[in-house]
Write an enzyme that holds these catalytic residues in place. Structure first.
Site, PDB file in Angstrom:
ATOM      1  N   HIS A  42      -7.305  -6.242  -0.515  1.00  0.00           N
ATOM      2  CA  HIS A  42      -6.553  -4.828  -0.147  1.00  0.00           C
ATOM      3  C   HIS A  42      -5.775  -5.625   0.909  1.00  0.00           C
ATOM      4  CE1 HIS A  42      -3.941  -1.523  -0.871  1.00  0.00           C
ATOM      5  NE2 HIS A  42      -3.789  -1.083   0.130  1.00  0.00           N
ATOM      6  N   ASP A  94      -9.343  -4.672  -4.964  1.00  0.00           N
ATOM      7  CA  ASP A  94      -9.269  -3.790  -4.598  1.00  0.00           C
ATOM      8  C   ASP A  94      -8.645  -2.460  -5.457  1.00  0.00           C
ATOM      9  OD1 ASP A  94      -6.606  -1.754  -3.715  1.00  0.00           O
ATOM     10  OD2 ASP A  94      -5.655  -3.398  -3.509  1.00  0.00           O
ATOM     11  N   SER A 130       0.809  -0.730  -0.115  1.00  0.00           N
ATOM     12  CA  SER A 130      -0.277   0.337  -0.047  1.00  0.00           C
ATOM     13  C   SER A 130       0.722   1.375   0.155  1.00  0.00           C
ATOM     14  CB  SER A 130      -0.759  -0.472   1.497  1.00  0.00           C
ATOM     15  OG  SER A 130      -2.079   0.895   1.039  1.00  0.00           O
TER      16      SER A 130
END
Length: 334
Positions: free
Chosen positions: A302, A272, A169
């Site tokens: 995610h 995601d 991320s």
């Protein structure tokens, strides 16, 4: 729209984390750090091996409370040198830390399964420290390693010329920008040579709303409303999401990719909302002549690999092992 098939306990845990993080975001753009502390469980360093990995913390720069956590696998002892993985945790630039319990567990897994020495970076968080603070911190950690800062702890366990940057991320975003800085400064000729990047669901964006952002606007953890807030908290005041920190290779990121920029593994999850930006990143790197391995997990949300019991998480660690092994030359790991 089809929803990801998640165990009810995991769905409940994600809902609770999302609720707490949402409640901690104040209307004035600041974060209630005291509230965050209630759901961000921490793990202390442990010099006694746990499942074959011991840990210790090293202070890099006390003036900005920059420190790292080392993960040292005992099973890799002997004459064989193993790679070094410098890891940047996720959290939208604003949440979590190197000693967050879930990331402590993840980095132990990397150290044991790859195997590798893992350096997890506790970079400064936004909105207290906006762009480019985490990029500065990541670069400073590489300088610290270059200057011998971890030598006493690591000894001959790893070869610094077989160094990989990894992150998930926002951490993957940081890894990209740190790699570009290091490459632009002659990284290939340095004691610490970046051999590859592992980009797990990198946090990129732009003013454009992609198809996946629209279709998955209410996805777990990274809803569009949350990611918009995180960009506002991180980017310079007044900047929009086409800023070069967010929209990599976008309209304002016009600098050519450095010659020494390393091979990249990009991981994408089917559920995601950021997946289109992640695919675009891989495509744009390939168009610039860089080596890219794109891995897609169609059923993944995610941060899927952090949660225990996710089969794709096991597969991902094995793919990381293969990527790192294939880009660590025999001369570097003998």
């Amino acid at each position: 729209m089809t929803k990801p098939q998640l165990p009810w306990k995991l769905r409940l845990a994600i809902s609770l984390v999302s609720a707490f993080s949402d409640a901690s975001r104040r209307s004035d753009g600041t974060i209630n750090r005291r509230l965050v502390s209630f759901f961000d469980n921490r793990a202390p360093p442990n010099p006694i091996p746990v499942r074959g990995v011991r840990t210790l913390d090293l202070l890099v720069d006390p003036s900005r409370h920059l420190w790292i956590r080392l993960f040292l696998p005992s099973a890799a002892a002997g004459n064989r040198k193993i790679p070094l993985v410098v890891f940047f945790h996720g959290g939208g630039f604003a949440f979590l830390s190197a000693d967050t319990q879930s990331y402590d567990i993840v980095c132990r897994r990397f150290a044991r399964k790859i195997p590798s020495v893992v350096v997890s970076v506790n970079y400064r968080l936004s909105p207290e420290h906006r762009f480019p603070a985490p990029y500065d911190d990541g670069t400073e950690v590489l300088r610290f390693i270059y200057s011998g800062g971890i030598d006493a702890a690591v000894g001959d366990l790893c070869d610094l010329r077989s160094c990989f940057l990894a992150g998930d991320s926002a951490g993957a975003n940081i890894a990209h920008h740190v790699a570009r800085r290091w490459s632009a400064d002659g990284g290939g000729s340095k004691k610490v040579c970046i051999s590859g990047l592992v980009m797990i669901q990198p946090f990129f964006g732009g003013e454009e709303r992609t198809e996946s952002e629209i279709k998955l606007a209410g996805a777990p953890l990274v809803s569009t409303e949350r990611t918009d807030w995180m960009w506002r908290a991180f980017l310079p005041i007044g900047a929009d999401r086409d800023h070069e920190a967010a929209n990599v290779f976008g309209p304002r990121d016009l600098v050519e990719v450095e010659e020494d920029f390393p091979p990249v593994m990009v991981v994408v999850g089917g559920f995601d909302p950021l997946r289109d930006w992640q695919r675009r990143y891989a495509e744009r790197l390939k168009a610039r002549g860089k080596e890219v391995q794109l891995l897609e997990y169609p059923e993944a949300i995610h941060a899927f690999y952090i949660f225990p019991g996710m089969a794709d998480g096991v597969k991902l660690v094995e793919e990381m092992r293969r990527f790192i092994s294939s880009h660590s030359s025999p001369e570097k790991t003998e």
